[in-house]
Design an enzyme around this catalytic site. Structure first.
Site, short mmCIF file in Angstrom:
data_model
loop_
_atom_site.label_atom_id
_atom_site.label_comp_id
_atom_site.label_asym_id
_atom_site.label_seq_id
_atom_site.Cartn_x
_atom_site.Cartn_y
_atom_site.Cartn_z
N CYS A 43 0.82 -1.21 0.00
CA CYS A 43 0.00 0.00 0.00
C CYS A 43 0.86 1.26 0.00
O CYS A 43 0.66 2.17 -0.80
CB CYS A 43 -0.93 0.00 1.21
SG CYS A 43 -1.85 1.54 1.38
N TYR A 100 6.56 4.61 9.56
CA TYR A 100 6.20 3.24 9.94
C TYR A 100 7.27 2.63 10.84
O TYR A 100 6.99 2.04 11.87
CB TYR A 100 6.02 2.37 8.69
CG TYR A 100 4.61 2.41 8.15
CD1 TYR A 100 3.75 1.33 8.33
CD2 TYR A 100 4.12 3.54 7.49
CE1 TYR A 100 2.46 1.36 7.86
CE2 TYR A 100 2.83 3.58 7.01
CZ TYR A 100 2.00 2.49 7.20
OH TYR A 100 0.71 2.53 6.73
N ILE A 180 -6.52 -2.22 -10.81
CA ILE A 180 -5.21 -1.67 -11.18
C ILE A 180 -5.20 -1.25 -12.65
O ILE A 180 -4.70 -0.17 -13.00
CB ILE A 180 -4.08 -2.68 -10.86
CG1 ILE A 180 -4.02 -2.91 -9.34
CG2 ILE A 180 -2.73 -2.18 -11.37
CD1 ILE A 180 -2.96 -3.89 -8.89
N GLU A 183 -7.15 2.03 -13.07
CA GLU A 183 -6.46 3.18 -12.46
C GLU A 183 -5.19 3.52 -13.24
O GLU A 183 -4.89 4.70 -13.49
CB GLU A 183 -6.15 2.88 -10.99
CG GLU A 183 -7.41 2.79 -10.15
CD GLU A 183 -7.15 2.49 -8.68
OE1 GLU A 183 -8.08 2.69 -7.88
OE2 GLU A 183 -6.04 2.03 -8.33
N ARG A 200 -10.23 -8.85 -21.50
CA ARG A 200 -10.88 -10.01 -22.11
C ARG A 200 -12.39 -10.01 -22.01
O ARG A 200 -13.07 -10.74 -22.72
CB ARG A 200 -10.32 -11.29 -21.51
CG ARG A 200 -10.60 -11.45 -20.01
CD ARG A 200 -9.88 -12.67 -19.49
NE ARG A 200 -10.07 -12.84 -18.05
CZ ARG A 200 -9.51 -13.80 -17.34
NH1 ARG A 200 -8.70 -14.65 -17.91
NH2 ARG A 200 -9.73 -13.90 -16.05
N GLY A 263 -4.32 -9.29 -11.99
CA GLY A 263 -4.61 -9.86 -10.69
C GLY A 263 -3.39 -10.01 -9.80
O GLY A 263 -2.25 -9.78 -10.23
N ASP A 304 -3.70 -9.76 2.55
CA ASP A 304 -3.83 -10.38 1.23
C ASP A 304 -3.34 -11.83 1.18
O ASP A 304 -3.73 -12.60 0.31
CB ASP A 304 -3.05 -9.58 0.17
CG ASP A 304 -3.70 -8.25 -0.13
OD1 ASP A 304 -4.66 -7.88 0.58
OD2 ASP A 304 -3.25 -7.56 -1.08
N HIS A 437 -27.16 21.54 -0.05
CA HIS A 437 -27.33 22.01 -1.42
C HIS A 437 -26.40 23.19 -1.73
O HIS A 437 -26.22 24.03 -0.86
CB HIS A 437 -28.79 22.45 -1.61
CG HIS A 437 -29.10 22.86 -3.02
ND1 HIS A 437 -29.18 21.96 -4.05
CD2 HIS A 437 -29.34 24.09 -3.54
CE1 HIS A 437 -29.46 22.62 -5.16
NE2 HIS A 437 -29.56 23.90 -4.88
P1 NDP Z 1 -8.34 -7.65 -10.16
O1 NDP Z 1 -8.60 -9.01 -9.65
O2 NDP Z 1 -9.17 -6.51 -9.71
O3 NDP Z 1 -8.38 -7.66 -11.74
C1 NDP Z 1 -7.62 -8.56 -12.50
C2 NDP Z 1 -7.96 -8.34 -13.95
O4 NDP Z 1 -7.12 -9.13 -14.76
C3 NDP Z 1 -9.39 -8.74 -14.26
O5 NDP Z 1 -9.92 -7.83 -15.18
C4 NDP Z 1 -9.22 -10.12 -14.88
O6 NDP Z 1 -10.22 -10.43 -15.81
C5 NDP Z 1 -7.90 -9.95 -15.61
N1 NDP Z 1 -7.21 -11.21 -15.77
C6 NDP Z 1 -6.91 -12.13 -14.82
N2 NDP Z 1 -6.23 -13.16 -15.35
C7 NDP Z 1 -6.09 -12.90 -16.66
C8 NDP Z 1 -5.49 -13.59 -17.75
N3 NDP Z 1 -4.89 -14.76 -17.56
N4 NDP Z 1 -5.54 -13.02 -18.96
C9 NDP Z 1 -6.15 -11.83 -19.16
N5 NDP Z 1 -6.73 -11.13 -18.17
C10 NDP Z 1 -6.70 -11.66 -16.94
O7 NDP Z 1 -6.80 -7.43 -9.86
P2 NDP Z 1 -5.88 -6.16 -9.92
O8 NDP Z 1 -4.56 -6.68 -10.29
O9 NDP Z 1 -6.48 -5.05 -10.69
O10 NDP Z 1 -5.88 -5.70 -8.40
C11 NDP Z 1 -5.56 -6.64 -7.38
C12 NDP Z 1 -6.28 -6.31 -6.11
O11 NDP Z 1 -5.66 -5.19 -5.51
C13 NDP Z 1 -7.73 -5.91 -6.27
O12 NDP Z 1 -8.58 -7.01 -6.29
C14 NDP Z 1 -7.96 -5.06 -5.09
O13 NDP Z 1 -8.33 -5.89 -4.02
C15 NDP Z 1 -6.62 -4.43 -4.81
N6 NDP Z 1 -6.57 -3.03 -5.29
C16 NDP Z 1 -7.42 -2.13 -4.73
C17 NDP Z 1 -7.41 -0.82 -5.17
C18 NDP Z 1 -8.36 0.17 -4.56
O14 NDP Z 1 -8.93 -0.13 -3.51
N7 NDP Z 1 -8.59 1.32 -5.18
C19 NDP Z 1 -6.51 -0.36 -6.19
C20 NDP Z 1 -5.68 -1.40 -6.73
C21 NDP Z 1 -5.72 -2.68 -6.28
P3 NDP Z 1 -11.64 -11.04 -15.35
O15 NDP Z 1 -12.36 -9.94 -14.67
O16 NDP Z 1 -12.27 -11.44 -16.64
O17 NDP Z 1 -11.33 -12.19 -14.46
#
Ligand code: NDP
Length: 466
Positions: A43, A100, A180, A183, A200, A263, A304, A437
């Site tokens: 973080c 920290y 991610i 963003e 996808r 992910g 995590d 308002h």
């Molecule tokens: P997410 O799980 O949110 O998203 C992963 C993305 O990658 C999805 O769109 C997924 O598609 C796609 N994906 C996964 N595997 C493949 C593959 N093999 N080929 C192609 N596409 C793929 O993970 P992030 O990495 O974005 O973020 C991780 C975590 O970090 C989040 O879940 C969240 O908990 C945390 N985070 C929180 C934030 C916040 O609070 N603002 C900011 C950033 C991160 P599909 O949806 O189709 O599975």
């Protein structure tokens, strides 16, 4: 048996630091903590904090455009000095890292700046070979970016790398459609990179409310991201410094950089967990009970690494609850049921708490209240950007089950909505509040008539889950 410590924590991120500090300073435990990288974890060092500062940086051009809409004679934001920003960012992260470390030192926590692994249920082994024993061990090692498993993927970057780039890429491909990816695409486009997002699915942010996903998807296009839906890279190859990407549809394109945001996975490899008898789940996560206790009674895990709700404030709450429970004789569980979150896209963020419309429909009868409008501030400046707010209300009890906001500073608003929702507020409670308002948030207390009713086919399920 006497132990070197009452508690040994592996991992100096949000969850581990909070647990160590509370156990030591509030409950008098003797605590050691090992961190192999910079103190503060994902973080602080390579996640929420630098990301949000980059979001702020990336809005300068949009703010200049808005200023022009209000009559300011400004051509634009001017040139962006990435090197200056990056050095300033690093100094800020160093300051936070110091805070920290200082907090732990003030609580008399012993800091071991090296990797640690489990040797057995009460022993950790540090990278330098030193062995330390503890009555309890807390694993708070976090997660790591997961790659999609395609040919040449090692030529791509991961989210950690964005904060360390020497230069911004001219043409960049972001792969994924989650937090991610959305963003980062927003940031890179805002900083002037020619940004393509390959996802996808047919709308980004799977798991969020469907209607809000469509707004978020449309906004990425609106800010200029080249959005490729139902698209998937299958191969990467180097072309000098650049990367050639082959897609599943047979097309091929060259980018200066490719960032995988596909992910994250629990960071449990090489921690000696299996040998110590700690049960792991399908994704390698540590399986814990409601007290964050693993299958080995002396070993706990938070954040995590347990793959519950992967958000910093959840890890902090889990770490704090663990310390109070185990060392403070104040048993506290974490309710993972109603956790608010926000995706920091721009100009509008997507923030959410509670059920989506799709989840509510599967549960039983619900009333959906939607307000969709162009906020006065951006409208006056000449923007067509639409905001949307949605309340999902149990048709029988009037309880607010979900709230979704797509708009400027939606993250700030959802934090406030999470309070009454956690208290079981009804739609009538929302309506009883007199509007402030003119604000965006007033829409949340002025939605009089439901837009639609859903879930009547599932009325029996609502009774069962009431
Ligand atoms: P997410 O799980 O949110 O998203 C992963 C993305 O990658 C999805 O769109 C997924 O598609 C796609 N994906 C996964 N595997 C493949 C593959 N093999 N080929 C192609 N596409 C793929 O993970 P992030 O990495 O974005 O973020 C991780 C975590 O970090 C989040 O879940 C969240 O908990 C945390 N985070 C929180 C934030 C916040 O609070 N603002 C900011 C950033 C991160 P599909 O949806 O189709 O599975």
């Amino acid at each position: 048996m006497t132990f070197d410590y009452d508690l040994f924590v592996i991992g100096g991120g949000s969850g581990g630091v909070r647990a160590a500090r509370i156990a030591a300073s509030e409950h008098g435990a003797r605590v050691g903590l090992a961190e192999e990288s910079r103190m503060g974890g994902t973080c602080v060092i390579r996640g929420c904090v630098p990301k949000k500062l980059m979001i702020f940086a990336s809005q300068a051009e949009a703010h200049a455009a808005e200023a022009r809409g209000y009559g300011w004679q400004t051509a634009g934001a001017g040139a962006f000095d990435w090197t200056m920003f990056r050095h300033k960012l690093d100094a800020e992260l160093t300051r936070l890292e110091g805070a920290y470390t200082g907090g732990l030192a003030a609580a008399n926590v012993d800091i071991h700046k090296q990797r640690a692994r489990l040797a057995d249920a009460h022993t950790v082994e540090l990278a330098d070979g030193q062995r330390l024993t503890a009555k309890h061990i807390l694993i708070a090692a976090g997660g790591r970016p997961a790659l999609p498993g395609i040919e040449g993927e090692e030529l791509g970057l991961i989210s950690d790398d964005l904060f360390l780039l020497e230069d911004l890429p001219g043409r960049v491909l972001v792969v994924g459609g989650g937090f991610i990816a959305c963003e980062f695409a927003t940031i890179l486009q805002g900083l002037g990179c020619q940004t393509t997002l390959s996802y996808r699915g047919d709308a980004v942010l799977r798991g969020f409310d469907g209607e809000m996903r469509r707004h978020a998807t449309e906004q990425l296009r609106m800010i200029g991201v080249d959005l490729r839906l139902e698209s998937n890279p299958v191969r990467l190859a180097a072309e000098g410094e650049a990367r050639r990407v082959d897609f599943a549809d047979g097309s091929s394109e060259v980018f200066d950089a490719v960032i995988f945001a596909t992910g994250r996975a629990p960071y449990t490899k090489g921690l000696g967990l299996e040998q110590a008898g700690v049960k792991l789940g399908r994704k390698g996560e540590i399986v814990v009970d409601e007290w964050s206790q693993s299958s080995v009674p002396s070993i706990y895990a938070v954040g995590d690494v347990t793959d519950r709700v992967n958000l910093t404030p959840v890890a902090i709450r889990e770490g704090h609850s663990f310390a109070d429970t185990v060392f403070g004789a104040k048993p506290r569980k974490v309710d993972h049921g109603l956790v608010a979150s926000a995706v920091y896209t721009r100009p509008h963020e997507l923030a959410t708490v509670g059920l989506t419309e799709e989840e509510a429909a599967a549960r039983g009868p619900a009333l959906i209240y939607v307000a969709s409008f162009r906020p006065m501030r951006s409208l006056f400046a000449g923007s067509d950007a639409r905001a949307a707010m949605k309340l999902i209300v149990d048709a029988e009890t009037d309880r607010v089950l979900g709230c979704h906001i797509f708009g400027p500073e939606a993250g700030e608003m959802i934090q406030m909505v999470a309070i009454p929702m956690g208290m079981g507020a009804t739609k009538a409670d929302f309506d009883a509040a007199i509007a402030v308002h003119p604000t965006l948030a007033e829409e949340l207390v002025t939605m009089r008539k439901p837009t639609r009713r859903i879930g009547d086919d599932n009325s029996d399920k609502a009774d069962a889950s009431a």
